[in-house]
Motif scaffolding. Structure first.
Motif, short mmCIF file in Angstrom:
data_model
loop_
_atom_site.label_atom_id
_atom_site.label_comp_id
_atom_site.label_asym_id
_atom_site.label_seq_id
_atom_site.Cartn_x
_atom_site.Cartn_y
_atom_site.Cartn_z
N ASP A 21 36.36 31.11 18.80
CA ASP A 21 35.44 30.54 19.79
C ASP A 21 34.00 30.49 19.27
O ASP A 21 33.09 30.10 20.00
CB ASP A 21 35.50 31.33 21.10
N GLY A 22 33.79 30.90 18.02
CA GLY A 22 32.46 30.85 17.44
C GLY A 22 31.50 31.89 17.95
O GLY A 22 30.30 31.83 17.64
N SER A 23 32.00 32.89 18.69
CA SER A 23 31.11 33.85 19.33
C SER A 23 30.57 34.89 18.37
O SER A 23 29.56 35.53 18.67
CB SER A 23 31.86 34.55 20.48
N ARG A 24 31.22 35.09 17.24
CA ARG A 24 30.77 36.12 16.31
C ARG A 24 31.30 35.79 14.93
O ARG A 24 32.35 35.15 14.79
CB ARG A 24 31.26 37.50 16.75
N ALA A 25 30.59 36.26 13.91
CA ALA A 25 31.00 35.97 12.54
C ALA A 25 30.53 37.06 11.60
O ALA A 25 29.41 37.57 11.74
CB ALA A 25 30.46 34.62 12.08
N LEU A 26 31.37 37.41 10.64
CA LEU A 26 30.98 38.31 9.58
C LEU A 26 30.42 37.50 8.42
O LEU A 26 30.90 36.39 8.13
CB LEU A 26 32.19 39.10 9.08
N ALA A 39 24.21 27.38 8.48
CA ALA A 39 25.45 27.51 9.26
C ALA A 39 25.14 27.97 10.68
O ALA A 39 25.79 27.53 11.64
CB ALA A 39 26.39 28.50 8.57
N ALA A 40 24.15 28.87 10.84
CA ALA A 40 23.76 29.34 12.17
C ALA A 40 23.20 28.19 13.00
O ALA A 40 23.46 28.09 14.21
CB ALA A 40 22.76 30.47 12.06
N ASP A 41 22.44 27.33 12.37
CA ASP A 41 21.89 26.17 13.09
C ASP A 41 23.00 25.24 13.57
O ASP A 41 22.83 24.49 14.53
CB ASP A 41 20.92 25.40 12.19
N ALA A 42 24.17 25.31 12.88
CA ALA A 42 25.32 24.50 13.27
C ALA A 42 26.25 25.25 14.22
O ALA A 42 27.31 24.72 14.58
CB ALA A 42 26.09 24.05 12.03
N GLY A 43 25.88 26.48 14.60
CA GLY A 43 26.65 27.20 15.60
C GLY A 43 27.20 28.55 15.20
O GLY A 43 27.74 29.27 16.05
N LEU A 44 27.11 28.91 13.91
CA LEU A 44 27.60 30.22 13.48
C LEU A 44 26.74 31.33 14.08
O LEU A 44 25.51 31.23 14.11
CB LEU A 44 27.55 30.31 11.95
N ARG A 45 27.37 32.40 14.56
CA ARG A 45 26.65 33.50 15.18
C ARG A 45 26.93 34.80 14.41
O ARG A 45 27.92 35.47 14.67
CB ARG A 45 27.07 33.66 16.64
#
Length: 255
Positions: A21-26, A39-45
């Protein structure tokens, strides 16, 4: 889970492992901050950072990432050369971060304090194991590196190998000289070339695929031993000597 390598520098990958769901990322081994910011600007969190070893092309982006996200947990091996205040991890430790669980394996050889993170069907191995190759021994011994690779080779064959560099085709040139009769290697080279020709990464590979085609995991294979005997002028005494000779051969190899 969405696994994506972000290209950085000339041939590095910053690995990102994101929830569906794109809510968190390592973020693994961020050599630079800019690819992660993009990548964060494209939605990575980003929800956490994993570091395998101290080399700048694996940790260089951390200060800028923490400046933007100061609460991000950072996990790193016990090594003063990695600055800041990360949570230090060592062999046998288990961590829970962003909803995922990883076990830490000590894999010295490339550096003395190198670690790998294993979990969720993934292996983040930094510069210890590459597709069709392995890292140079800047600090460790052949016995250490051979032992580290053996630990990784014992993981389930379906484990996805997420290493730190796009070296597959360069490694393939050497592997083909060492084991020219290996049909699995021939197929891997063909597939990797097609991937690069279309602008795709050749990674992740799998532990099973590396066991079948990577000469550094195959020093006991008959054709690898025969090639080493021809190269050395004598048969290696044991697996460690064979590995050391193979690594020296690769260090001086010119395609």
């Amino acid at each position: 889970m969405r696994l994506q390598p972000l290209p950085a520098l000339s041939d590095n990958y910053i690995w990102t492992c994101a929830a569906d769901d794109g809510s968190r990322a390592l973020i693994v081994d961020p050599s630079q901050a800019a690819p992660v910011f993009e990548a964060a600007d494209a939605g990575l969190r980003p929800a956490g950072i994993l570091l395998t070893h101290h080399h700048p092309d694996h940790v260089g982006g951390v200060p800028a990432l923490l400046e933007r996200w100061p609460e991000l947990p950072v996990f790193a091996p016990h090594d003063e050369r990695i600055g800041g205040t990360p949570t230090r991890v060592g062999d046998g430790d288990r961590i829970d971060v962003a909803g995922w669980r990883f076990e830490i394996l000590a894999v010295p050889g490339h550096t003395t304090s190198h670690v790998a993170y294993v979990g969720e069907g993934l292996l983040f191995c930094g510069d210890t194991l590459f597709s069709l190759g392995c890292g140079r021994m800047f600090e460790g011994t052949p016995a250490q590196m051979r032992g580290s690779l053996s630990r990784l080779a014992a993981l389930p064959p379906e484990t996805r190998v997420c290493c730190g560099h796009e070296y597959t085709l360069a490694n393939a040139a050497f592997a083909r000289v060492v084991e020219p009769g290996n049909p699995v290697l021939a197929r891997r080279i063909e597939e990797a070339q097609a991937m690069r020709d279309s602008g795709r990464p050749t990674l992740p590979s799998t532990v099973g695929g590396e066991l079948a085609a990577n000469p550094f995991l195959r020093v006991d294979a008959e054709e690898v031993r025969a090639s080493l005997a021809r190269h050395l002028g004598h048969a290696p005494a044991d697996a460690v000597e064979a590995f050391a000779a193979l690594r020296r051969w690769k260090d001086g190899f010119v395609a």
